[in-house]
Write an enzyme that holds these catalytic residues in place. Structure first.
Site, short mmCIF file in Angstrom:
data_model
loop_
_atom_site.label_atom_id
_atom_site.label_comp_id
_atom_site.label_asym_id
_atom_site.label_seq_id
_atom_site.Cartn_x
_atom_site.Cartn_y
_atom_site.Cartn_z
N GLN A 88 0.85 -1.20 0.00
CA GLN A 88 0.00 0.00 0.00
C GLN A 88 0.88 1.24 0.00
O GLN A 88 0.39 2.34 -0.18
CB GLN A 88 -0.89 0.03 1.25
CG GLN A 88 -1.81 -1.17 1.38
CD GLN A 88 -2.51 -1.19 2.72
OE1 GLN A 88 -3.59 -0.64 2.90
NE2 GLN A 88 -1.87 -1.82 3.71
N ASN A 89 2.19 1.03 0.22
CA ASN A 89 3.11 2.16 0.37
C ASN A 89 3.45 2.76 -0.98
O ASN A 89 3.48 2.06 -2.01
CB ASN A 89 4.39 1.71 1.08
CG ASN A 89 4.11 1.18 2.48
OD1 ASN A 89 3.04 1.47 3.05
ND2 ASN A 89 5.01 0.39 3.02
N HIS A 106 -1.39 1.39 -4.45
CA HIS A 106 -1.83 2.78 -4.23
C HIS A 106 -0.96 3.77 -5.00
O HIS A 106 -0.95 4.95 -4.67
CB HIS A 106 -1.79 3.12 -2.73
CG HIS A 106 -2.85 2.41 -1.95
ND1 HIS A 106 -2.82 2.32 -0.58
CD2 HIS A 106 -3.97 1.75 -2.34
CE1 HIS A 106 -3.87 1.63 -0.17
NE2 HIS A 106 -4.59 1.27 -1.21
N CYS A 136 -0.12 15.38 -23.77
CA CYS A 136 -1.22 16.19 -24.36
C CYS A 136 -1.06 17.67 -24.04
O CYS A 136 -1.87 18.49 -24.49
CB CYS A 136 -2.57 15.67 -23.85
SG CYS A 136 -2.93 16.12 -22.14
N SER A 174 -2.57 -1.19 9.49
CA SER A 174 -3.58 -1.14 10.56
C SER A 174 -4.86 -1.85 10.15
O SER A 174 -5.79 -2.00 10.93
CB SER A 174 -3.91 0.33 10.89
OG SER A 174 -4.46 0.97 9.75
C1 BV8 Z 1 -11.64 1.99 -3.30
C2 BV8 Z 1 -2.86 7.46 -0.69
C3 BV8 Z 1 -13.41 1.44 -4.70
C4 BV8 Z 1 -1.46 7.17 -0.88
C5 BV8 Z 1 -4.31 6.01 0.48
C6 BV8 Z 1 -15.22 -1.03 1.61
C7 BV8 Z 1 -14.87 -1.57 0.38
C8 BV8 Z 1 -14.24 -0.79 -0.59
C9 BV8 Z 1 -13.91 0.55 -0.30
C10 BV8 Z 1 -14.26 1.08 0.92
C11 BV8 Z 1 -14.91 0.29 1.86
N1 BV8 Z 1 -15.13 1.08 2.95
C12 BV8 Z 1 -14.63 2.32 2.71
C13 BV8 Z 1 -14.10 2.35 1.48
C14 BV8 Z 1 -13.46 3.51 0.89
C15 BV8 Z 1 -12.00 3.67 1.25
C16 BV8 Z 1 -11.63 3.18 2.60
O1 BV8 Z 1 -11.13 2.08 2.76
N2 BV8 Z 1 -11.82 4.03 3.60
C17 BV8 Z 1 -11.41 3.65 4.95
C18 BV8 Z 1 -10.74 4.84 5.64
C19 BV8 Z 1 -12.65 3.17 5.69
N3 BV8 Z 1 -11.18 2.98 0.27
C20 BV8 Z 1 -10.89 3.59 -0.88
O2 BV8 Z 1 -11.35 4.67 -1.20
C21 BV8 Z 1 -9.98 2.85 -1.85
N4 BV8 Z 1 -10.62 2.82 -3.11
O3 BV8 Z 1 -12.02 1.21 -2.50
O4 BV8 Z 1 -12.21 2.18 -4.51
C22 BV8 Z 1 -13.88 1.75 -6.03
C23 BV8 Z 1 -14.74 0.85 -6.59
C24 BV8 Z 1 -15.19 1.10 -7.84
C25 BV8 Z 1 -14.79 2.26 -8.52
C26 BV8 Z 1 -13.93 3.15 -7.93
C27 BV8 Z 1 -13.47 2.91 -6.66
C28 BV8 Z 1 -8.64 3.57 -2.05
C29 BV8 Z 1 -7.80 3.43 -0.82
C30 BV8 Z 1 -6.42 4.06 -1.06
C31 BV8 Z 1 -6.44 5.43 -0.55
N5 BV8 Z 1 -5.08 5.98 -0.56
N6 BV8 Z 1 -3.26 6.79 0.51
C32 BV8 Z 1 -0.67 7.90 0.12
O5 BV8 Z 1 -0.86 9.11 0.30
O6 BV8 Z 1 0.19 7.24 0.70
S1 BV8 Z 1 -4.67 5.07 1.83
C33 BV8 Z 1 -3.42 5.16 2.98
O7 BV8 Z 1 -3.78 4.19 3.98
C34 BV8 Z 1 -2.07 4.74 2.49
O8 BV8 Z 1 -2.04 4.27 1.17
C35 BV8 Z 1 -1.71 3.61 3.45
O9 BV8 Z 1 -0.83 2.72 2.93
C36 BV8 Z 1 -3.04 3.05 3.67
C37 BV8 Z 1 -3.20 2.07 4.76
O10 BV8 Z 1 -2.63 2.61 5.92
P1 BV8 Z 1 -1.49 1.71 6.62
O11 BV8 Z 1 -0.44 1.44 5.60
O12 BV8 Z 1 -2.14 0.56 7.27
O13 BV8 Z 1 -0.89 2.73 7.67
P2 BV8 Z 1 -1.48 3.07 9.09
O14 BV8 Z 1 -0.79 4.31 9.58
O15 BV8 Z 1 -2.98 3.05 9.04
O16 BV8 Z 1 -1.03 1.84 10.00
C38 BV8 Z 1 0.35 1.63 10.24
C39 BV8 Z 1 0.44 0.31 10.99
O17 BV8 Z 1 1.82 0.01 11.19
C40 BV8 Z 1 -0.19 0.37 12.38
O18 BV8 Z 1 -0.95 -0.80 12.59
C41 BV8 Z 1 1.02 0.40 13.33
O19 BV8 Z 1 0.77 -0.32 14.53
C42 BV8 Z 1 2.06 -0.33 12.51
N7 BV8 Z 1 3.43 0.09 12.81
C43 BV8 Z 1 3.88 1.34 13.12
N8 BV8 Z 1 5.23 1.29 13.31
C44 BV8 Z 1 5.63 0.01 13.11
C45 BV8 Z 1 4.49 -0.76 12.79
N9 BV8 Z 1 4.55 -2.08 12.55
C46 BV8 Z 1 5.77 -2.66 12.59
N10 BV8 Z 1 6.92 -1.99 12.90
C47 BV8 Z 1 6.87 -0.67 13.16
N11 BV8 Z 1 8.02 -0.01 13.47
#
Ligand code: BV8
Length: 225
Positions: A88-89, A106, A136, A174
């Site tokens: 996802q990164n 992503h 374009c 997460s």
């Molecule tokens: C889509 C941009 C459909 C890039 C990002 C149900 C089904 C389908 C869709 C949805 C659904 N419900 C809601 C949706 C819509 C939405 C969604 O999921 N919303 C959420 C908030 C509820 N999803 C979307 O819109 C997606 N598109 O589904 O399209 C569609 C269908 C038809 C036609 C058109 C469309 C698109 C999702 C992508 C959005 N873009 N970011 C950027 O800027 O980077 S998302 C963003 O979150 C990043 O990409 C990131 O990678 C992603 C996930 O986050 P994590 O990587 O998990 O990071 P986070 O901080 O949350 O967690 C870090 C974890 O690491 C923690 O658990 C922590 O404990 C751990 N950690 C920390 N330090 C360490 C560690 N672990 C180990 N060692 C460490 N040192």
């Protein structure tokens, strides 16, 4: 030999100094998702969005792969079966850490996309508003990043890999963003063994057969070796 499919999130790059999204002081604590990670936000204020991604592109450019990234590259080299990394990164630390099979669902900070003709090219270090598309010439260049509400890339390919997975590992995510958060269920349906490697249990931890807790640079090499 079993196929391993690995999903990674921001947590695997945290120890390389790149911010995560939902941890204390993370990116979503500093910016509203609606403003910087949606097409509507880009239409409303492209300068703010370019600024957000320019800063992350700069930071990612200065970051180095950590022991978790290099351990996965070792696994790809040494495992007799196929190992696919779905990330996802948007940083390139898997690649600079030596990984070969990496799918960026992503998008990537290094990519630019034309919102008019969908031409893709390598983004300059700093993108600015009104940047013309090399193909374009329309002034509609944007980061080649999948924002909320947009379809993630390579989904058919990803679902094919999940359907053949013997082992599925989720690392540093997460489990709050879909469709990635549901990949574990696809893997379970394929009969895969599932493991989560994370600093703390994710939202979806209970779906996994096994959970290894700790910093990625410690638990991933241990899991690989
Ligand atoms: C889509 C941009 C459909 C890039 C990002 C149900 C089904 C389908 C869709 C949805 C659904 N419900 C809601 C949706 C819509 C939405 C969604 O999921 N919303 C959420 C908030 C509820 N999803 C979307 O819109 C997606 N598109 O589904 O399209 C569609 C269908 C038809 C036609 C058109 C469309 C698109 C999702 C992508 C959005 N873009 N970011 C950027 O800027 O980077 S998302 C963003 O979150 C990043 O990409 C990131 O990678 C992603 C996930 O986050 P994590 O990587 O998990 O990071 P986070 O901080 O949350 O967690 C870090 C974890 O690491 C923690 O658990 C922590 O404990 C751990 N950690 C920390 N330090 C360490 C560690 N672990 C180990 N060692 C460490 N040192």
């Amino acid at each position: 030999m079993e196929k391993i499919v690995i999903l990674t999130g921001a947590g695997i790059s945290a120890e390389s100094g790149l911010g995560t999204f939902r941890d204390e002081g993370g990116l979503w604590a500093q910016h509203r998702i609606e403003d910087v990670a949606t097409p509507e936000g880009f239409a409303r204020n492209p300068a703010l969005v370019h600024g957000f991604y320019n800063a992350r592109r700069m930071q990612a450019g200065g970051a180095h792969p950590n022991a978790a990234h290099t351990a996965l590259a070792r696994l790809q080299r040494d495992w007799p079966g196929e190992v696919v990394i779905v990330t996802q990164n948007v940083d390139n630390l898997h690649e600079t850490g030596g990984a070969t099979r990496v799918i960026h669902m992503h998008g990537t900070l290094s990519g630019a996309l034309c919102a008019s003709c969908e031409h893709r090219w390598t983004a300059p270090a700093e993108m600015s508003v009104g940047e013309p598309c090399p193909a374009c010439r329309a002034a509609t260049a944007r980061p080649d990043i999948v924002w909320f509400g947009e379809m993630p890339y390579h989904m058919d390919q990803i679902y094919d890999h999940l359907a053949q997975a013997g082992i599925f590992a989720a690392i540093g995510t997460s489990g709050q963003v879909y469709p990635a958060a549901a990949f574990v269920h696809e893997a379970i349906a394929a009969g895969a063994q599932t493991v989560e490697l994370n600093l703390e249990p994710s939202v979806g931890a209970s779906s996994f057969d096994q959970t290894l807790l700790g910093p990625a640079t410690q638990i991933v090499p241990r899991w690989v070796d």
